[in-house]
Write a protein that holds these residues in place. Structure first.
Motif, PDB file in Angstrom:
ATOM      1  N   TRP A  32       6.705  -0.746 -28.312  1.00  0.00           N
ATOM      2  CA  TRP A  32       6.670   0.713 -28.503  1.00  0.00           C
ATOM      3  C   TRP A  32       7.984   1.244 -29.084  1.00  0.00           C
ATOM      4  CZ3 TRP A  32       3.986  -1.635 -24.575  1.00  0.00           C
ATOM      5  CH2 TRP A  32       2.650  -1.269 -24.400  1.00  0.00           C
ATOM      6  N   VAL A  33       8.950   0.344 -29.302  1.00  0.00           N
ATOM      7  CA  VAL A  33      10.292   0.771 -29.718  1.00  0.00           C
ATOM      8  C   VAL A  33      10.708   0.006 -30.976  1.00  0.00           C
ATOM      9  CG1 VAL A  33      12.701   1.029 -29.019  1.00  0.00           C
ATOM     10  CG2 VAL A  33      10.876   1.237 -27.310  1.00  0.00           C
ATOM     11  N   GLN A  34      10.780   0.714 -32.103  1.00  0.00           N
ATOM     12  CA  GLN A  34      11.072   0.081 -33.384  1.00  0.00           C
ATOM     13  C   GLN A  34      12.458  -0.567 -33.412  1.00  0.00           C
ATOM     14  OE1 GLN A  34       8.940  -0.168 -36.155  1.00  0.00           O
ATOM     15  NE2 GLN A  34      10.526  -1.577 -36.881  1.00  0.00           N
ATOM     16  N   ASP A  35      13.453   0.115 -32.856  1.00  0.00           N
ATOM     17  CA  ASP A  35      14.830  -0.400 -32.920  1.00  0.00           C
ATOM     18  C   ASP A  35      15.231  -1.102 -31.623  1.00  0.00           C
ATOM     19  OD1 ASP A  35      14.893   1.868 -31.362  1.00  0.00           O
ATOM     20  OD2 ASP A  35      16.777   2.627 -32.189  1.00  0.00           O
ATOM     21  N   TYR A  36      14.295  -1.801 -31.020  1.00  0.00           N
ATOM     22  CA  TYR A  36      14.568  -2.549 -29.792  1.00  0.00           C
ATOM     23  C   TYR A  36      15.710  -3.531 -30.037  1.00  0.00           C
ATOM     24  CZ  TYR A  36      13.760  -5.630 -25.772  1.00  0.00           C
ATOM     25  OH  TYR A  36      13.898  -6.378 -24.628  1.00  0.00           O
ATOM     26  N   ALA A  37      16.619  -3.624 -29.065  1.00  0.00           N
ATOM     27  CA  ALA A  37      17.758  -4.533 -29.231  1.00  0.00           C
ATOM     28  C   ALA A  37      18.240  -5.047 -27.876  1.00  0.00           C
ATOM     29  CB  ALA A  37      18.906  -3.826 -29.946  1.00  0.00           C
ATOM     30  N   LEU A  38      18.562  -6.325 -27.845  1.00  0.00           N
ATOM     31  CA  LEU A  38      19.154  -6.953 -26.670  1.00  0.00           C
ATOM     32  C   LEU A  38      20.652  -7.127 -26.880  1.00  0.00           C
ATOM     33  CD1 LEU A  38      16.489  -9.730 -26.043  1.00  0.00           C
ATOM     34  CD2 LEU A  38      17.074  -7.921 -24.428  1.00  0.00           C
ATOM     35  N   PRO A  39      21.433  -7.179 -25.818  1.00  0.00           N
ATOM     36  CA  PRO A  39      22.871  -7.441 -25.967  1.00  0.00           C
ATOM     37  C   PRO A  39      23.103  -8.769 -26.674  1.00  0.00           C
ATOM     38  CG  PRO A  39      22.366  -6.704 -23.735  1.00  0.00           C
ATOM     39  CD  PRO A  39      21.052  -6.971 -24.420  1.00  0.00           C
ATOM     40  N   GLU A  40      24.213  -8.889 -27.359  1.00  0.00           N
ATOM     41  CA  GLU A  40      24.494 -10.103 -28.129  1.00  0.00           C
ATOM     42  C   GLU A  40      24.599 -11.347 -27.264  1.00  0.00           C
ATOM     43  OE1 GLU A  40      27.864  -9.576 -30.611  1.00  0.00           O
ATOM     44  OE2 GLU A  40      26.974  -7.959 -31.809  1.00  0.00           O
ATOM     45  N   ASP A  41      24.964 -11.169 -26.005  1.00  0.00           N
ATOM     46  CA  ASP A  41      25.120 -12.339 -25.143  1.00  0.00           C
ATOM     47  C   ASP A  41      23.819 -12.754 -24.454  1.00  0.00           C
ATOM     48  OD1 ASP A  41      24.944 -10.151 -23.486  1.00  0.00           O
ATOM     49  OD2 ASP A  41      26.630 -10.709 -22.200  1.00  0.00           O
ATOM     50  N   HIS A  42      22.715 -12.050 -24.744  1.00  0.00           N
ATOM     51  CA  HIS A  42      21.440 -12.420 -24.146  1.00  0.00           C
ATOM     52  C   HIS A  42      20.856 -13.626 -24.900  1.00  0.00           C
ATOM     53  CE1 HIS A  42      17.278 -12.186 -22.709  1.00  0.00           C
ATOM     54  NE2 HIS A  42      17.715 -11.376 -21.752  1.00  0.00           N
ATOM     55  N   LEU A  93      11.905   5.593 -26.452  1.00  0.00           N
ATOM     56  CA  LEU A  93      10.478   5.874 -26.621  1.00  0.00           C
ATOM     57  C   LEU A  93      10.179   7.334 -26.298  1.00  0.00           C
ATOM     58  CD1 LEU A  93       7.440   5.308 -26.852  1.00  0.00           C
ATOM     59  CD2 LEU A  93       7.535   4.342 -24.536  1.00  0.00           C
ATOM     60  N   LEU A  94      10.674   7.808 -25.181  1.00  0.00           N
ATOM     61  CA  LEU A  94      10.409   9.178 -24.764  1.00  0.00           C
ATOM     62  C   LEU A  94      10.991  10.169 -25.769  1.00  0.00           C
ATOM     63  CD1 LEU A  94       8.917  10.025 -22.167  1.00  0.00           C
ATOM     64  CD2 LEU A  94      11.134  10.650 -21.208  1.00  0.00           C
ATOM     65  N   ALA A  95      12.230   9.924 -26.205  1.00  0.00           N
ATOM     66  CA  ALA A  95      12.891  10.839 -27.147  1.00  0.00           C
ATOM     67  C   ALA A  95      12.178  10.875 -28.499  1.00  0.00           C
ATOM     68  CB  ALA A  95      14.349  10.416 -27.329  1.00  0.00           C
ATOM     69  N   ARG A  96      11.741   9.720 -28.973  1.00  0.00           N
ATOM     70  CA  ARG A  96      11.059   9.704 -30.279  1.00  0.00           C
ATOM     71  C   ARG A  96       9.714  10.416 -30.189  1.00  0.00           C
ATOM     72  NH1 ARG A  96       8.986   4.676 -34.137  1.00  0.00           N
ATOM     73  NH2 ARG A  96       8.250   6.050 -35.808  1.00  0.00           N
ATOM     74  N   LEU A  97       9.005  10.215 -29.094  1.00  0.00           N
ATOM     75  CA  LEU A  97       7.717  10.870 -28.927  1.00  0.00           C
ATOM     76  C   LEU A  97       7.888  12.384 -28.888  1.00  0.00           C
ATOM     77  CD1 LEU A  97       4.745  10.095 -28.627  1.00  0.00           C
ATOM     78  CD2 LEU A  97       5.072  10.063 -26.148  1.00  0.00           C
ATOM     79  N   GLU A  98       8.878  12.853 -28.163  1.00  0.00           N
ATOM     80  CA  GLU A  98       9.139  14.291 -28.104  1.00  0.00           C
ATOM     81  C   GLU A  98       9.499  14.848 -29.481  1.00  0.00           C
ATOM     82  OE1 GLU A  98      10.877  14.276 -23.493  1.00  0.00           O
ATOM     83  OE2 GLU A  98      12.216  14.055 -25.215  1.00  0.00           O
ATOM     84  N   LYS A  99      10.309  14.098 -30.220  1.00  0.00           N
ATOM     85  CA  LYS A  99      10.718  14.546 -31.551  1.00  0.00           C
ATOM     86  C   LYS A  99       9.542  14.565 -32.527  1.00  0.00           C
ATOM     87  CE  LYS A  99      13.824  13.424 -35.394  1.00  0.00           C
ATOM     88  NZ  LYS A  99      14.867  12.483 -35.901  1.00  0.00           N
ATOM     89  N   ASP A 100       8.769  13.484 -32.557  1.00  0.00           N
ATOM     90  CA  ASP A 100       7.663  13.388 -33.507  1.00  0.00           C
ATOM     91  C   ASP A 100       6.539  14.377 -33.197  1.00  0.00           C
ATOM     92  OD1 ASP A 100       9.024  11.410 -34.799  1.00  0.00           O
ATOM     93  OD2 ASP A 100       7.803   9.755 -34.055  1.00  0.00           O
ATOM     94  N   LEU A 101       6.409  14.748 -31.934  1.00  0.00           N
ATOM     95  CA  LEU A 101       5.391  15.722 -31.552  1.00  0.00           C
ATOM     96  C   LEU A 101       5.896  17.153 -31.673  1.00  0.00           C
ATOM     97  CD1 LEU A 101       3.961  13.936 -28.377  1.00  0.00           C
ATOM     98  CD2 LEU A 101       2.862  14.112 -30.624  1.00  0.00           C
ATOM     99  N   GLY A 102       7.208  17.303 -31.868  1.00  0.00           N
ATOM    100  CA  GLY A 102       7.786  18.636 -32.002  1.00  0.00           C
ATOM    101  C   GLY A 102       7.733  19.436 -30.716  1.00  0.00           C
ATOM    102  N   ILE A 103       7.970  18.760 -29.591  1.00  0.00           N
ATOM    103  CA  ILE A 103       7.919  19.438 -28.295  1.00  0.00           C
ATOM    104  C   ILE A 103       9.261  19.313 -27.591  1.00  0.00           C
ATOM    105  CG2 ILE A 103       5.447  19.023 -28.033  1.00  0.00           C
ATOM    106  CD1 ILE A 103       6.117  16.672 -26.218  1.00  0.00           C
ATOM    107  N   GLY A 104       9.416  20.052 -26.508  1.00  0.00           N
ATOM    108  CA  GLY A 104      10.624  19.928 -25.701  1.00  0.00           C
ATOM    109  C   GLY A 104      10.512  18.729 -24.773  1.00  0.00           C
ATOM    110  N   ARG A 105      11.360  18.691 -23.770  1.00  0.00           N
ATOM    111  CA  ARG A 105      11.339  17.579 -22.834  1.00  0.00           C
ATOM    112  C   ARG A 105      10.021  17.492 -22.074  1.00  0.00           C
ATOM    113  NH1 ARG A 105      15.339  15.273 -20.390  1.00  0.00           N
ATOM    114  NH2 ARG A 105      13.640  13.822 -19.938  1.00  0.00           N
ATOM    115  N   MET A 106       9.521  16.288 -21.918  1.00  0.00           N
ATOM    116  CA  MET A 106       8.314  16.045 -21.140  1.00  0.00           C
ATOM    117  C   MET A 106       8.664  15.629 -19.719  1.00  0.00           C
ATOM    118  SD  MET A 106       5.736  13.863 -23.586  1.00  0.00           S
ATOM    119  CE  MET A 106       6.941  12.555 -23.929  1.00  0.00           C
TER     120      MET A 106
END
Length: 249
Positions: free
Chosen positions: A81-91, A150-163
């Motif tokens: 669900w997260v396009q820019d998913y990233a793990l720490p470099e030491d993982h 995920l939550l922040a992108r959904l709020e932004k793309d839907l054009g709504i405030g905090r859920m």
């Protein structure tokens, strides 16, 4: 100032008041659609969960005041669900988990958009039951950032405030054996995310996965009747969250 006292003047003066009134009466205020609930996650978001949830919120606020949408996919880590998913470099899996990242998000977004004009809802609540896949692969270290993204992108793309949001903390199924540390980490971070945010809450699922004396860790998936209880518990938590953050009338 010259005052006109003729019948025509008096007629025009009366019209100046009547026309705005007629216009106001011809454009009634838009009716609120009530409350929107978004059910999302992986396999434990299936079964009777939606029925248990719907019955609970319908009883509390009325069926005509509730809209429920659902978007789930079994066997998916939060990275799907997260396009820019990233793990720490030491993982140990850093740089290896890239295929499929974010591919579930468009389905989730579309499901919510199909609910109609989101500005017409009094509240929008995100219900999340997911995390077993991440716990089994020791990916808890990236979970908090991923959920918030995920939550922040959904709020932004839907054009709504905090859920508002409610997280189902994964059960105690994996608290023994080689998955224990990863399981503990995801459970802890899910609880932290909810407790750190005034719009968030979490529910306990440890008693819903069929565990007993012979099998204290229970099953990965909830039995059908317990899945209904899981939905009821989500509904109760969502209603408490809305009540706690309700604006005074």
């Amino acid at each position: 100032m010259t005052i006109c006292r003729s019948p025509i003047c008096r007629f025009l003066f009366m019209l100046s008041f009547l026309f705005p009134l007629a216009a106001a009466q011809a454009e009634p205020a838009a009716k609120s659609k009530g409350n929107l609930f978004i059910l999302a996650g992986q396999s434990n978001m299936t079964g009777g969960l939606e029925k248990g949830f719907a019955d609970t919120v319908h009883k509390a606020v009325g069926e005509d005041r509730v809209t429920i949408v659902r978007s789930m996919r079994s066997g998916r880590g939060i990275r799907f669900w997260v396009q820019d998913y990233a793990l720490p470099e030491d993982h140990e899996l850093h740089g290896m988990l890239q295929t499929g990242n974010g591919e579930e998000y468009p389905r989730l977004l579309q499901a919510v958009q199909e609910a109609g004009d989101l500005d017409a809802f009094e509240s929008i609540t995100f219900i999340w039951m997911q995390g077993e896949s991440d716990a089994g692969r020791h990916l808890g270290v990236a979970y908090e950032r991923s959920f918030k993204a995920l939550l922040a992108r959904l709020e932004k793309d839907l054009g709504i405030g905090r859920m508002h949001f409610v997280i189902g903390r994964i059960s105690d199924h994996g608290l023994s054996g080689d998955k224990a540390e990863g399981w503990k980490e995801v459970r802890a971070v899910q609880q932290k995310i909810a407790e750190d945010d005034p719009l968030g809450s979490w529910i306990d699922t440890d008693d819903l996965n069929g565990g007993d004396e012979k099998k204290p860790e229970g099953d990965l998936h909830y039995p059908p009747h317990e899945s209904i209880r899981l939905g009821e518990r989500f509904g109760e938590a969502a209603l408490r969250q809305l009540q706690a953050n309700a604006k005074p009338s």
